[in-house]
Scaffold this motif. Structure first.
Motif, PDB file in Angstrom:
ATOM      1  N   PHE A  93      84.936  80.473  32.899  1.00 20.99           N
ATOM      2  CA  PHE A  93      85.657  81.181  31.835  1.00 20.99           C
ATOM      3  C   PHE A  93      86.076  80.215  30.730  1.00 20.99           C
ATOM      4  O   PHE A  93      86.095  80.580  29.550  1.00 20.99           O
ATOM      5  N   TRP A  94      86.421  78.984  31.116  1.00 19.46           N
ATOM      6  CA  TRP A  94      86.693  77.969  30.108  1.00 19.46           C
ATOM      7  C   TRP A  94      85.461  77.767  29.225  1.00 19.46           C
ATOM      8  O   TRP A  94      85.573  77.743  27.993  1.00 19.46           O
ATOM      9  N   GLY A  95      84.314  77.635  29.855  1.00 17.57           N
ATOM     10  CA  GLY A  95      83.090  77.413  29.095  1.00 17.57           C
ATOM     11  C   GLY A  95      82.765  78.563  28.162  1.00 17.57           C
ATOM     12  O   GLY A  95      82.399  78.354  27.000  1.00 17.57           O
ATOM     13  N   ALA A  96      82.919  79.793  28.662  1.00 17.88           N
ATOM     14  CA  ALA A  96      82.624  80.963  27.829  1.00 17.88           C
ATOM     15  C   ALA A  96      83.557  81.022  26.627  1.00 17.88           C
ATOM     16  O   ALA A  96      83.112  81.282  25.487  1.00 17.88           O
ATOM     17  N   ALA A  97      84.849  80.761  26.842  1.00 15.56           N
ATOM     18  CA  ALA A  97      85.815  80.828  25.747  1.00 15.56           C
ATOM     19  C   ALA A  97      85.550  79.743  24.708  1.00 15.56           C
ATOM     20  O   ALA A  97      85.599  80.001  23.491  1.00 15.56           O
ATOM     21  N   VAL A  98      85.253  78.528  25.177  1.00 12.49           N
ATOM     22  CA  VAL A  98      85.003  77.418  24.254  1.00 12.49           C
ATOM     23  C   VAL A  98      83.738  77.664  23.439  1.00 12.49           C
ATOM     24  O   VAL A  98      83.712  77.435  22.225  1.00 12.49           O
ATOM     25  N   VAL A  99      82.677  78.135  24.086  1.00 15.37           N
ATOM     26  CA  VAL A  99      81.423  78.382  23.379  1.00 15.37           C
ATOM     27  C   VAL A  99      81.591  79.489  22.341  1.00 15.37           C
ATOM     28  O   VAL A  99      81.100  79.371  21.206  1.00 15.37           O
ATOM     29  N   LEU A 100      82.297  80.555  22.693  1.00 14.47           N
ATOM     30  CA  LEU A 100      82.518  81.641  21.726  1.00 14.47           C
ATOM     31  C   LEU A 100      83.307  81.149  20.517  1.00 14.47           C
ATOM     32  O   LEU A 100      82.985  81.479  19.368  1.00 14.47           O
ATOM     33  N   LEU A 101      84.354  80.355  20.770  1.00 18.21           N
ATOM     34  CA  LEU A 101      85.154  79.822  19.667  1.00 18.21           C
ATOM     35  C   LEU A 101      84.322  78.913  18.775  1.00 18.21           C
ATOM     36  O   LEU A 101      84.341  79.039  17.541  1.00 18.21           O
ATOM     37  N   ALA A 102      83.583  77.995  19.396  1.00 17.63           N
ATOM     38  CA  ALA A 102      82.780  77.054  18.617  1.00 17.63           C
ATOM     39  C   ALA A 102      81.663  77.764  17.856  1.00 17.63           C
ATOM     40  O   ALA A 102      81.350  77.397  16.718  1.00 17.63           O
ATOM     41  N   TRP A 103      81.055  78.767  18.490  1.00 18.06           N
ATOM     42  CA  TRP A 103      79.987  79.509  17.813  1.00 18.06           C
ATOM     43  C   TRP A 103      80.518  80.221  16.572  1.00 18.06           C
ATOM     44  O   TRP A 103      79.866  80.224  15.525  1.00 18.06           O
ATOM     45  N   LYS A 104      81.694  80.792  16.701  1.00 15.28           N
ATOM     46  CA  LYS A 104      82.299  81.467  15.552  1.00 15.28           C
ATOM     47  C   LYS A 104      82.579  80.472  14.426  1.00 15.28           C
ATOM     48  O   LYS A 104      82.312  80.760  13.252  1.00 15.28           O
ATOM     49  N   LEU A 105      83.094  79.299  14.774  1.00 18.08           N
ATOM     50  CA  LEU A 105      83.439  78.313  13.749  1.00 18.08           C
ATOM     51  C   LEU A 105      82.206  77.701  13.099  1.00 18.08           C
ATOM     52  O   LEU A 105      82.160  77.536  11.871  1.00 18.08           O
ATOM     53  N   LEU A 106      81.192  77.368  13.913  1.00 21.00           N
ATOM     54  CA  LEU A 106      80.027  76.647  13.389  1.00 21.00           C
ATOM     55  C   LEU A 106      78.970  77.557  12.782  1.00 21.00           C
ATOM     56  O   LEU A 106      78.395  77.237  11.738  1.00 21.00           O
ATOM     57  N   HIS A 107      78.698  78.672  13.440  1.00 18.61           N
ATOM     58  CA  HIS A 107      77.572  79.509  13.034  1.00 18.61           C
ATOM     59  C   HIS A 107      77.983  80.901  12.554  1.00 18.61           C
ATOM     60  O   HIS A 107      77.112  81.674  12.140  1.00 18.61           O
ATOM     61  N   GLY A 108      79.266  81.204  12.611  1.00 18.01           N
ATOM     62  CA  GLY A 108      79.690  82.538  12.225  1.00 18.01           C
ATOM     63  C   GLY A 108      80.803  82.564  11.205  1.00 18.01           C
ATOM     64  O   GLY A 108      81.513  83.558  11.089  1.00 18.01           O
ATOM     65  N   SER A 109      80.957  81.485  10.457  1.00 18.53           N
ATOM     66  CA  SER A 109      82.035  81.438   9.469  1.00 18.53           C
ATOM     67  C   SER A 109      81.593  80.639   8.245  1.00 18.53           C
ATOM     68  O   SER A 109      80.631  79.856   8.304  1.00 18.53           O
ATOM     69  N   ARG A 110      82.315  80.805   7.161  1.00 21.92           N
ATOM     70  CA  ARG A 110      82.044  80.036   5.948  1.00 21.92           C
ATOM     71  C   ARG A 110      82.338  78.554   6.170  1.00 21.92           C
ATOM     72  O   ARG A 110      81.684  77.685   5.583  1.00 21.92           O
ATOM     73  N   PHE A 111      83.308  78.278   7.035  1.00 23.55           N
ATOM     74  CA  PHE A 111      83.642  76.887   7.352  1.00 23.55           C
ATOM     75  C   PHE A 111      82.428  76.155   7.917  1.00 23.55           C
ATOM     76  O   PHE A 111      82.098  75.051   7.487  1.00 23.55           O
ATOM     77  N   GLY A 112      81.752  76.754   8.880  1.00 22.26           N
ATOM     78  CA  GLY A 112      80.569  76.123   9.450  1.00 22.26           C
ATOM     79  C   GLY A 112      79.457  75.944   8.435  1.00 22.26           C
ATOM     80  O   GLY A 112      78.784  74.907   8.409  1.00 22.26           O
ATOM     81  N   LEU A 113      79.267  76.954   7.601  1.00 23.17           N
ATOM     82  CA  LEU A 113      78.248  76.863   6.554  1.00 23.17           C
ATOM     83  C   LEU A 113      78.543  75.695   5.623  1.00 23.17           C
ATOM     84  O   LEU A 113      77.637  74.949   5.217  1.00 23.17           O
ATOM     85  N   HIS A 114      79.819  75.528   5.285  1.00 15.68           N
ATOM     86  CA  HIS A 114      80.207  74.426   4.410  1.00 15.68           C
ATOM     87  C   HIS A 114      79.962  73.070   5.077  1.00 15.68           C
ATOM     88  O   HIS A 114      79.539  72.112   4.417  1.00 15.68           O
ATOM     89  N   LEU A 115      80.225  72.985   6.383  1.00 16.67           N
ATOM     90  CA  LEU A 115      80.001  71.715   7.082  1.00 16.67           C
ATOM     91  C   LEU A 115      78.532  71.320   7.019  1.00 16.67           C
ATOM     92  O   LEU A 115      78.202  70.157   6.748  1.00 16.67           O
ATOM     93  N   PHE A 116      77.636  72.267   7.273  1.00 12.22           N
ATOM     94  CA  PHE A 116      76.210  71.963   7.221  1.00 12.22           C
ATOM     95  C   PHE A 116      75.775  71.626   5.796  1.00 12.22           C
ATOM     96  O   PHE A 116      74.907  70.756   5.604  1.00 12.22           O
ATOM     97  N   ALA A 117      76.358  72.286   4.811  1.00 17.65           N
ATOM     98  CA  ALA A 117      76.010  71.995   3.415  1.00 17.65           C
ATOM     99  C   ALA A 117      76.457  70.585   3.035  1.00 17.65           C
ATOM    100  O   ALA A 117      75.715  69.833   2.378  1.00 17.65           O
ATOM    101  N   ILE A 118      77.657  70.212   3.460  1.00 21.75           N
ATOM    102  CA  ILE A 118      78.159  68.865   3.164  1.00 21.75           C
ATOM    103  C   ILE A 118      77.291  67.813   3.838  1.00 21.75           C
ATOM    104  O   ILE A 118      76.874  66.827   3.219  1.00 21.75           O
ATOM    105  N   GLY A 119      76.997  68.023   5.124  1.00 28.93           N
ATOM    106  CA  GLY A 119      76.181  67.064   5.854  1.00 28.93           C
ATOM    107  C   GLY A 119      74.767  66.966   5.319  1.00 28.93           C
ATOM    108  O   GLY A 119      74.188  65.877   5.269  1.00 28.93           O
TER     109      GLY A 119
END
Length: 329
Positions: A177-203
Protein backbone atom coordinates in the motif's frame (compact mmCIF):
# COMPACT_ATOMS: atom_id res chain seq x y z
CA UNK A 1 13.48 1.31 -44.50
CA UNK A 2 15.93 2.39 -47.20
CA UNK A 3 19.42 0.97 -47.55
CA UNK A 4 20.89 4.31 -46.42
CA UNK A 5 18.70 4.37 -43.31
CA UNK A 6 19.65 0.79 -42.49
CA UNK A 7 23.28 1.63 -42.91
CA UNK A 8 23.05 4.67 -40.64
CA UNK A 9 21.41 2.51 -37.96
CA UNK A 10 24.07 -0.18 -38.18
CA UNK A 11 26.85 2.42 -38.07
CA UNK A 12 25.68 3.83 -34.75
CA UNK A 13 27.96 3.02 -31.81
CA UNK A 14 26.70 0.08 -29.76
CA UNK A 15 26.48 2.20 -26.58
CA UNK A 16 24.37 4.80 -28.37
CA UNK A 17 21.98 2.20 -29.73
CA UNK A 18 21.63 0.68 -26.25
CA UNK A 19 20.85 4.01 -24.62
CA UNK A 20 18.86 5.64 -27.41
CA UNK A 21 15.69 7.15 -25.95
CA UNK A 22 12.20 7.15 -27.32
CA UNK A 23 10.66 10.56 -26.75
CA UNK A 24 10.66 11.91 -23.24
CA UNK A 25 10.50 8.61 -21.35
CA UNK A 26 13.96 7.28 -22.10
CA UNK A 27 15.01 3.68 -22.53
CA UNK A 28 13.36 1.52 -19.87
CA UNK A 29 12.60 -1.68 -21.80
CA UNK A 30 16.17 -2.95 -21.46
CA UNK A 31 16.17 -2.59 -17.63
CA UNK A 32 12.79 -4.37 -17.53
CA UNK A 33 14.24 -7.30 -19.47
CA UNK A 34 17.23 -7.29 -17.11
CA UNK A 35 14.86 -7.39 -14.13
CA UNK A 36 13.04 -10.39 -15.56
CA UNK A 37 16.33 -12.16 -16.33
CA UNK A 38 17.62 -11.65 -12.79
CA UNK A 39 14.37 -13.02 -11.37
CA UNK A 40 14.61 -16.12 -13.57
CA UNK A 41 18.25 -16.75 -12.64
CA UNK A 42 17.58 -16.37 -8.92
CA UNK A 43 14.57 -18.66 -9.06
CA UNK A 44 16.77 -21.32 -10.68
CA UNK A 45 19.82 -20.81 -8.48
CA UNK A 46 18.11 -20.76 -5.09
CA UNK A 47 14.88 -22.29 -3.85
CA UNK A 48 14.45 -19.54 -1.27
CA UNK A 49 13.81 -16.78 -3.79
CA UNK A 50 10.18 -17.61 -4.66
CA UNK A 51 9.06 -18.24 -1.07
CA UNK A 52 6.34 -15.95 0.27
CA UNK A 53 8.55 -14.86 3.13
CA UNK A 54 11.40 -13.81 0.84
CA UNK A 55 9.07 -12.00 -1.58
CA UNK A 56 7.50 -10.10 1.33
CA UNK A 57 10.98 -9.20 2.59
CA UNK A 58 11.99 -8.16 -0.92
CA UNK A 59 9.08 -5.73 -1.17
CA UNK A 60 9.87 -4.25 2.23
CA UNK A 61 13.58 -3.98 1.43
CA UNK A 62 12.95 -2.38 -1.96
CA UNK A 63 10.42 0.21 -0.80
CA UNK A 64 12.83 2.78 0.75
CA UNK A 65 14.99 2.72 -2.38
CA UNK A 66 11.96 3.00 -4.67
CA UNK A 67 10.71 6.03 -2.72
CA UNK A 68 14.14 7.69 -2.60
CA UNK A 69 14.83 7.05 -6.29
CA UNK A 70 11.49 8.57 -7.28
CA UNK A 71 12.37 11.70 -5.33
CA UNK A 72 15.85 11.79 -6.87
CA UNK A 73 14.28 11.65 -10.33
CA UNK A 74 12.55 15.00 -9.77
CA UNK A 75 15.96 16.65 -9.42
CA UNK A 76 17.74 14.68 -12.15
CA UNK A 77 15.02 15.55 -14.68
CA UNK A 78 15.97 19.23 -14.31
CA UNK A 79 19.66 18.43 -14.73
CA UNK A 80 20.46 18.44 -11.02
CA UNK A 81 21.55 15.95 -8.38
CA UNK A 82 20.87 15.59 -4.65
CA UNK A 83 23.52 13.91 -2.53
CA UNK A 84 21.85 14.85 0.76
CA UNK A 85 18.98 12.33 0.58
CA UNK A 86 20.83 9.67 2.58
CA UNK A 87 21.41 12.11 5.43
CA UNK A 88 17.78 13.22 5.26
CA UNK A 89 16.71 9.59 5.69
CA UNK A 90 18.92 9.15 8.75
CA UNK A 91 17.81 12.53 10.12
CA UNK A 92 14.17 11.51 9.75
CA UNK A 93 14.66 8.34 11.79
CA UNK A 94 16.51 10.32 14.47
CA UNK A 95 13.70 12.88 14.76
CA UNK A 96 11.03 10.17 14.88
CA UNK A 97 12.89 8.49 17.73
CA UNK A 98 12.58 11.58 19.94
CA UNK A 99 10.29 11.35 22.93
CA UNK A 100 7.21 13.06 21.46
CA UNK A 101 3.80 12.08 20.06
CA UNK A 102 3.59 10.81 16.50
CA UNK A 103 1.15 13.55 15.44
CA UNK A 104 3.89 16.05 16.24
CA UNK A 105 6.95 14.21 14.92
CA UNK A 106 5.59 12.98 11.58
CA UNK A 107 4.53 16.44 10.29
CA UNK A 108 7.75 17.88 11.72
CA UNK A 109 10.02 15.63 9.65
CA UNK A 110 8.30 16.68 6.42
CA UNK A 111 8.48 20.37 7.31
CA UNK A 112 12.18 20.00 8.09
CA UNK A 113 12.76 18.00 4.91
CA UNK A 114 11.02 20.69 2.87
CA UNK A 115 13.28 23.32 4.44
CA UNK A 116 16.34 21.24 3.56
CA UNK A 117 15.15 20.85 -0.02
CA UNK A 118 14.30 24.54 -0.32
CA UNK A 119 17.76 25.45 0.93
CA UNK A 120 19.35 23.16 -1.65
CA UNK A 121 17.20 24.69 -4.36
CA UNK A 122 17.98 28.27 -3.33
CA UNK A 123 21.73 27.62 -3.18
CA UNK A 124 21.64 26.04 -6.65
CA UNK A 125 19.37 28.59 -8.33
CA UNK A 126 20.25 31.84 -6.54
CA UNK A 127 23.90 31.37 -5.64
CA UNK A 128 24.66 29.32 -8.79
CA UNK A 129 26.51 26.66 -6.80
CA UNK A 130 26.89 23.34 -8.63
CA UNK A 131 24.28 20.82 -7.40
CA UNK A 132 26.93 18.30 -6.38
CA UNK A 133 28.74 20.82 -4.17
CA UNK A 134 25.55 22.32 -2.76
CA UNK A 135 23.95 19.03 -1.80
CA UNK A 136 27.22 17.48 -0.63
CA UNK A 137 27.62 20.37 1.81
CA UNK A 138 24.02 19.88 2.94
CA UNK A 139 24.71 16.18 3.38
CA UNK A 140 27.39 16.93 5.96
CA UNK A 141 25.29 19.58 7.70
CA UNK A 142 22.29 17.27 8.07
CA UNK A 143 24.49 14.33 9.08
CA UNK A 144 26.12 16.43 11.79
CA UNK A 145 22.76 17.46 13.22
CA UNK A 146 21.60 13.84 13.05
CA UNK A 147 24.58 12.63 15.07
CA UNK A 148 23.91 15.31 17.68
CA UNK A 149 20.32 14.13 18.02
CA UNK A 150 21.14 10.43 17.90
CA UNK A 151 24.88 9.56 18.24
CA UNK A 152 24.04 5.84 18.20
CA UNK A 153 20.97 3.92 17.17
CA UNK A 154 18.16 3.80 19.71
CA UNK A 155 15.08 5.63 20.91
CA UNK A 156 11.43 4.78 20.43
CA UNK A 157 9.46 5.33 17.26
CA UNK A 158 5.74 6.22 17.61
CA UNK A 159 3.37 3.27 17.40
CA UNK A 160 1.48 4.89 14.52
CA UNK A 161 4.62 4.77 12.37
CA UNK A 162 5.34 1.15 13.28
CA UNK A 163 1.79 0.00 12.62
CA UNK A 164 1.74 1.74 9.23
CA UNK A 165 4.70 -0.35 8.07
CA UNK A 166 4.35 -3.68 9.86
CA UNK A 167 1.62 -6.23 9.42
CA UNK A 168 -0.86 -6.54 6.58
CA UNK A 169 -4.20 -5.22 5.35
CA UNK A 170 -6.72 -7.13 3.23
CA UNK A 171 -4.22 -9.98 3.11
CA UNK A 172 -1.46 -7.83 1.58
CA UNK A 173 1.68 -6.56 3.32
CA UNK A 174 1.56 -2.88 4.29
CA UNK A 175 4.57 -2.01 2.04
CA UNK A 176 2.37 -2.82 -0.96
CA UNK A 177 0.00 0.00 0.00
CA UNK A 178 2.95 2.30 0.61
CA UNK A 179 4.19 1.56 -2.89
CA UNK A 180 0.79 2.13 -4.49
CA UNK A 181 0.31 5.46 -2.69
CA UNK A 182 3.81 6.71 -3.53
CA UNK A 183 3.55 5.73 -7.20
CA UNK A 184 0.14 7.40 -7.59
CA UNK A 185 1.42 10.60 -5.98
CA UNK A 186 4.59 10.67 -8.07
CA UNK A 187 2.71 9.86 -11.27
CA UNK A 188 0.34 12.75 -10.67
CA UNK A 189 3.22 15.15 -10.02
CA UNK A 190 5.51 14.03 -12.86
CA UNK A 191 3.16 12.94 -15.63
CA UNK A 192 -0.21 14.36 -14.69
CA UNK A 193 0.42 17.98 -13.78
CA UNK A 194 1.79 21.21 -15.21
CA UNK A 195 4.57 21.01 -12.64
CA UNK A 196 5.91 17.80 -14.17
CA UNK A 197 5.63 19.20 -17.67
CA UNK A 198 7.64 22.22 -16.59
CA UNK A 199 10.34 20.02 -15.04
CA UNK A 200 10.83 18.11 -18.30
CA UNK A 201 10.83 21.37 -20.28
CA UNK A 202 13.49 22.88 -18.02
CA UNK A 203 15.64 19.75 -18.15
CA UNK A 204 15.27 19.44 -21.90
CA UNK A 205 16.51 22.97 -22.38
CA UNK A 206 19.47 22.41 -20.05
CA UNK A 207 20.39 19.16 -21.82
CA UNK A 208 20.26 20.91 -25.20
CA UNK A 209 22.49 23.74 -23.98
CA UNK A 210 19.70 26.34 -24.05
CA UNK A 211 19.02 26.89 -20.35
CA UNK A 212 16.74 29.85 -20.99
CA UNK A 213 14.46 27.96 -23.39
CA UNK A 214 11.79 27.13 -20.81
CA UNK A 215 11.99 30.60 -19.24
CA UNK A 216 11.46 32.18 -22.64
CA UNK A 217 8.12 30.35 -22.83
CA UNK A 218 7.01 31.71 -19.47
CA UNK A 219 8.04 28.77 -17.26
CA UNK A 220 9.18 29.94 -13.78
CA UNK A 221 12.47 28.06 -13.94
CA UNK A 222 13.98 28.89 -10.57
CA UNK A 223 10.80 28.22 -8.66
CA UNK A 224 10.26 24.84 -10.29
CA UNK A 225 13.87 23.76 -9.75
CA UNK A 226 13.57 24.69 -6.08
CA UNK A 227 10.31 22.73 -5.81
CA UNK A 228 12.04 19.74 -7.41
CA UNK A 229 14.61 19.77 -4.60
CA UNK A 230 11.81 20.14 -2.04
CA UNK A 231 10.03 17.13 -3.53
CA UNK A 232 13.26 15.13 -3.50
CA UNK A 233 13.85 15.81 0.20
CA UNK A 234 10.24 15.07 1.11
CA UNK A 235 10.35 11.71 -0.65
CA UNK A 236 13.60 10.96 1.21
CA UNK A 237 11.83 11.83 4.47
CA UNK A 238 9.02 9.46 3.49
CA UNK A 239 11.59 6.72 2.97
CA UNK A 240 12.98 7.59 6.39
CA UNK A 241 9.54 7.21 7.96
CA UNK A 242 9.20 3.79 6.37
CA UNK A 243 12.64 2.72 7.58
CA UNK A 244 11.97 4.02 11.09
CA UNK A 245 8.84 1.88 11.19
CA UNK A 246 10.84 -1.16 10.11
CA UNK A 247 13.82 -0.82 12.46
CA UNK A 248 11.64 0.63 15.30
CA UNK A 249 14.37 3.10 16.30
CA UNK A 250 16.43 6.04 15.15
CA UNK A 251 19.69 5.27 13.37
CA UNK A 252 22.25 7.88 12.19
CA UNK A 253 23.72 5.40 9.70
CA UNK A 254 20.60 3.88 8.16
CA UNK A 255 20.65 6.25 5.16
CA UNK A 256 24.29 5.56 4.32
CA UNK A 257 24.89 5.28 0.53
CA UNK A 258 21.18 5.68 -0.27
CA UNK A 259 22.05 8.68 -2.44
CA UNK A 260 24.29 6.60 -4.71
CA UNK A 261 21.81 3.73 -4.88
CA UNK A 262 19.04 6.17 -5.81
CA UNK A 263 21.12 7.81 -8.54
CA UNK A 264 22.07 4.38 -9.89
CA UNK A 265 18.43 3.27 -9.91
CA UNK A 266 17.34 6.39 -11.79
CA UNK A 267 20.13 5.98 -14.34
CA UNK A 268 19.41 2.27 -14.84
CA UNK A 269 15.76 3.17 -15.47
CA UNK A 270 16.69 5.24 -18.52
CA UNK A 271 16.60 8.75 -17.08
CA UNK A 272 19.30 10.90 -18.65
CA UNK A 273 21.51 12.56 -16.03
CA UNK A 274 21.75 15.57 -18.34
CA UNK A 275 18.03 16.19 -17.75
CA UNK A 276 14.81 16.30 -19.76
CA UNK A 277 14.38 12.55 -20.40
CA UNK A 278 13.03 9.92 -18.04
CA UNK A 279 9.96 8.11 -16.76
CA UNK A 280 8.51 7.10 -13.44
CA UNK A 281 8.07 3.47 -14.46
CA UNK A 282 11.67 3.36 -15.62
CA UNK A 283 12.86 4.62 -12.24
CA UNK A 284 10.76 2.02 -10.45
CA UNK A 285 12.21 -0.71 -12.67
CA UNK A 286 15.73 0.55 -11.97
CA UNK A 287 15.14 0.50 -8.22
CA UNK A 288 13.69 -3.01 -8.41
CA UNK A 289 16.72 -4.19 -10.40
CA UNK A 290 19.04 -3.03 -7.62
CA UNK A 291 16.79 -4.43 -4.89
CA UNK A 292 16.54 -7.77 -6.67
CA UNK A 293 20.31 -7.91 -7.12
CA UNK A 294 20.89 -7.15 -3.43
CA UNK A 295 18.33 -9.76 -2.39
CA UNK A 296 19.87 -12.35 -4.70
CA UNK A 297 23.41 -11.64 -3.56
CA UNK A 298 22.30 -11.96 0.06
CA UNK A 299 20.70 -15.32 -0.70
CA UNK A 300 23.92 -16.40 -2.43
CA UNK A 301 26.01 -15.19 0.54
CA UNK A 302 27.94 -12.59 -1.46
CA UNK A 303 30.05 -10.33 0.75
CA UNK A 304 28.50 -6.87 1.44
CA UNK A 305 31.80 -5.27 0.37
CA UNK A 306 31.62 -7.02 -2.99
CA UNK A 307 27.99 -5.92 -3.32
CA UNK A 308 29.02 -2.30 -2.80
CA UNK A 309 31.76 -2.63 -5.41
CA UNK A 310 29.31 -4.15 -7.89
CA UNK A 311 26.86 -1.28 -7.38
CA UNK A 312 29.66 1.22 -7.98
CA UNK A 313 30.60 -0.56 -11.18
CA UNK A 314 26.98 -0.52 -12.36
CA UNK A 315 26.72 3.23 -11.73
CA UNK A 316 29.93 3.82 -13.67
CA UNK A 317 28.65 1.65 -16.53
CA UNK A 318 25.22 3.25 -16.91
CA UNK A 319 26.65 6.77 -16.66
CA UNK A 320 29.40 5.90 -19.15
CA UNK A 321 26.81 4.68 -21.66
CA UNK A 322 25.06 8.04 -21.62
CA UNK A 323 26.07 10.76 -24.04
CA UNK A 324 29.06 12.75 -22.76
CA UNK A 325 28.08 15.76 -24.85
CA UNK A 326 24.87 16.10 -22.85
CA UNK A 327 26.28 15.17 -19.45
CA UNK A 328 25.84 17.97 -16.96
CA UNK A 329 28.20 16.46 -14.38
Amino acid sequence: MTRQAKGSTMNKPFAKRLTESRGRQGLWILPLLLLMAIAVVLSLRTGQFLTLQNLANLIAQAMPLVITAIGQMFVIVVGGLDLSVGSVISFTTAVLALDAPGYVLVPAVFVLAALIGATNGLVVTRLNVHPIIATLAMQYVVLGVTRILRPVSGGTVPDTVISSVAGSFLGLPMPVFWGAAVVLLAWKLLHGSRFGLHLFAIGGGIAAGTEDAARNFGVPTRRNIMLAYVACSCFAALAGVFLAGRIVSGDPNVGLLFELDAITAVAIGGTQLSGGIGSLHGTIVGALVLALMSNGMNLLNVSPFIQTAIKGGILLLVVGLQSRKKMGL
